[in-house]
Design a protein around this motif. Structure first.
Motif, short mmCIF file in Angstrom:
data_model
loop_
_atom_site.label_atom_id
_atom_site.label_comp_id
_atom_site.label_asym_id
_atom_site.label_seq_id
_atom_site.Cartn_x
_atom_site.Cartn_y
_atom_site.Cartn_z
N LYS A 177 -7.86 -5.46 -14.66
CA LYS A 177 -8.80 -5.54 -13.54
C LYS A 177 -9.11 -6.98 -13.15
O LYS A 177 -9.61 -7.23 -12.05
N GLN A 178 -8.82 -7.92 -14.04
CA GLN A 178 -9.11 -9.33 -13.74
C GLN A 178 -8.07 -9.95 -12.81
O GLN A 178 -8.27 -11.05 -12.29
N VAL A 179 -6.96 -9.24 -12.59
CA VAL A 179 -5.90 -9.75 -11.72
C VAL A 179 -5.90 -8.92 -10.43
O VAL A 179 -5.75 -7.70 -10.47
N ASP A 180 -6.08 -9.59 -9.31
CA ASP A 180 -6.05 -8.92 -8.01
C ASP A 180 -4.59 -8.84 -7.55
O ASP A 180 -4.08 -9.77 -6.93
N TYR A 181 -3.95 -7.73 -7.87
CA TYR A 181 -2.52 -7.60 -7.60
C TYR A 181 -2.20 -7.74 -6.12
O TYR A 181 -1.24 -8.42 -5.73
N LEU A 182 -3.00 -7.12 -5.29
CA LEU A 182 -2.71 -7.10 -3.86
C LEU A 182 -2.85 -8.48 -3.23
O LEU A 182 -2.12 -8.83 -2.31
N LYS A 183 -3.78 -9.29 -3.74
CA LYS A 183 -4.00 -10.62 -3.16
C LYS A 183 -3.22 -11.72 -3.87
O LYS A 183 -2.75 -12.67 -3.25
N GLU A 184 -3.08 -11.59 -5.20
CA GLU A 184 -2.45 -12.67 -5.97
C GLU A 184 -0.95 -12.49 -6.16
O GLU A 184 -0.24 -13.47 -6.38
N ILE A 185 -0.47 -11.25 -6.09
CA ILE A 185 0.92 -11.00 -6.44
C ILE A 185 1.78 -10.58 -5.25
O ILE A 185 2.85 -11.14 -5.01
N VAL A 186 1.32 -9.60 -4.48
CA VAL A 186 2.14 -9.06 -3.38
C VAL A 186 2.61 -10.13 -2.40
O VAL A 186 3.78 -10.11 -1.97
N PRO A 187 1.76 -11.10 -2.01
CA PRO A 187 2.24 -12.10 -1.04
C PRO A 187 3.44 -12.92 -1.52
O PRO A 187 4.15 -13.50 -0.70
N SER A 188 3.68 -12.96 -2.83
CA SER A 188 4.82 -13.74 -3.34
C SER A 188 6.10 -12.92 -3.41
O SER A 188 7.16 -13.45 -3.77
N MET A 189 6.03 -11.64 -3.06
CA MET A 189 7.23 -10.80 -3.02
C MET A 189 8.03 -11.12 -1.76
O MET A 189 7.45 -11.43 -0.72
N GLU A 190 9.35 -11.00 -1.84
CA GLU A 190 10.20 -11.29 -0.68
C GLU A 190 11.22 -10.18 -0.49
O GLU A 190 11.95 -9.84 -1.42
N PRO A 191 11.30 -9.60 0.72
CA PRO A 191 12.36 -8.61 0.99
C PRO A 191 13.72 -9.27 0.82
O PRO A 191 13.90 -10.45 1.15
N GLU A 192 14.67 -8.52 0.32
CA GLU A 192 16.03 -9.05 0.17
C GLU A 192 16.59 -9.42 1.54
O GLU A 192 16.37 -8.71 2.53
N PRO A 193 17.33 -10.53 1.64
CA PRO A 193 17.94 -10.92 2.92
C PRO A 193 18.82 -9.80 3.48
O PRO A 193 19.61 -9.19 2.76
N GLY A 194 18.64 -9.53 4.76
CA GLY A 194 19.44 -8.51 5.42
C GLY A 194 18.92 -7.10 5.26
O GLY A 194 19.45 -6.16 5.87
N LEU A 195 17.88 -6.92 4.44
CA LEU A 195 17.37 -5.57 4.17
C LEU A 195 16.87 -4.88 5.44
O LEU A 195 17.26 -3.75 5.73
#
Length: 232
Positions: free
Chosen positions: A84-102
């Motif tokens: 609960k101490q880690v805000d997944y939606l704010k701290e983690i999701v923004p660093s995800m990247e769709p694969e090129p060409g997806l």
């Protein structure tokens, strides 16, 4: 062996009805984001970062299985608090990247009437991730470990087949892990390995741009009524 247009035409004589995708390592280059998530949880517990073996484990398994695996048993009662101490939606999701060409590949499938689904061992974050990256409209259904038994169990693939009302020889499953391969083989559907040549698969995929090019040729073959046998 790489996937080709003629393989598609001969492998799916009744047409390719749909494609099932794993999420992490296929739709998204999310390994770094996932490593950050679990290492932040370990940090909250005063523990050091994961080992290489632990990183490989959490990349494939559910969050519950992963936390049990990387956190010492004596600290399991604090897992919920640390998570609960880690805000997944704010701290983690923004660093995800769709694969090129997806996105271009997904649009091609949609425009040619090929259905798409997701089968992931994520639990409660998948729909949010798809919304953030404006991909929700491409996928139905979305199978997560909170809805079906986690991979390698084939329940998720079977649920997709039920939703689409199609045969096992009319879809393919794209994944990058042993659990994906096992789920596809247990469900008796063709498995295509994404950027992992160590997996047993009917075909291997290096990237979505080259895959899209083969599908463009495949749809042209269908339109012309031409196909030829492929070697399996």
């Amino acid at each position: 062996m790489l996937l080709t247009a003629h393989y598609l035409a001969s492998r799916f004589p009744r047409g390719l009805h749909g494609v099932v995708f794993d999420c992490d390592g296929v739709l998204f280059d999310s390994r770094a984001a996932n490593m950050r998530y679990y290492n932040l949880i370990l940090e909250k517990l005063g523990l050091g970062p994961m080992t290489a073996a632990q990183e490989d484990y959490v990349h494939m398994h559910t969050v519950g299985e992963s936390l049990v695996h990387i956190i010492p048993p004596a600290m399991h009662d604090r897992m919920g608090w640390a998570r609960k101490q880690v805000d997944y939606l704010k701290e983690i999701v923004p660093s995800m990247e769709p694969e090129p060409g997806l996105l271009e590949f997904l649009a091609l499938l949609r425009d040619n009437g090929v259905r798409m689904a997701v089968h992931t061992n994520r639990t409660n974050s998948m729909e949010y991730v798809l919304d953030v990256f404006d991909m929700s409209g491409f996928f139905h259904p979305v199978m997560t470990a909170s809805k079906v038994v986690a991979k390698p169990h084939p329940e998720g693939v079977n649920k997709v087949l039920e939703a689409w009302e199609c045969g096992r020889d009319e879809i393919a499953f794209v994944g990058d892990s042993l659990l994906d391969s096992q789920a596809a083989h247990s469900a008796e559907v063709p498995f295509w390995a994404f950027r992992n040549e160590t997996l047993q698969a009917e075909r291997h995929i290096n990237d979505f741009w080259s895959l899209r090019a083969q599908f463009v040729q495949y749809f042209s073959l269908l339109a012309s009524g031409c196909s030829r046998p492929a070697l399996f």
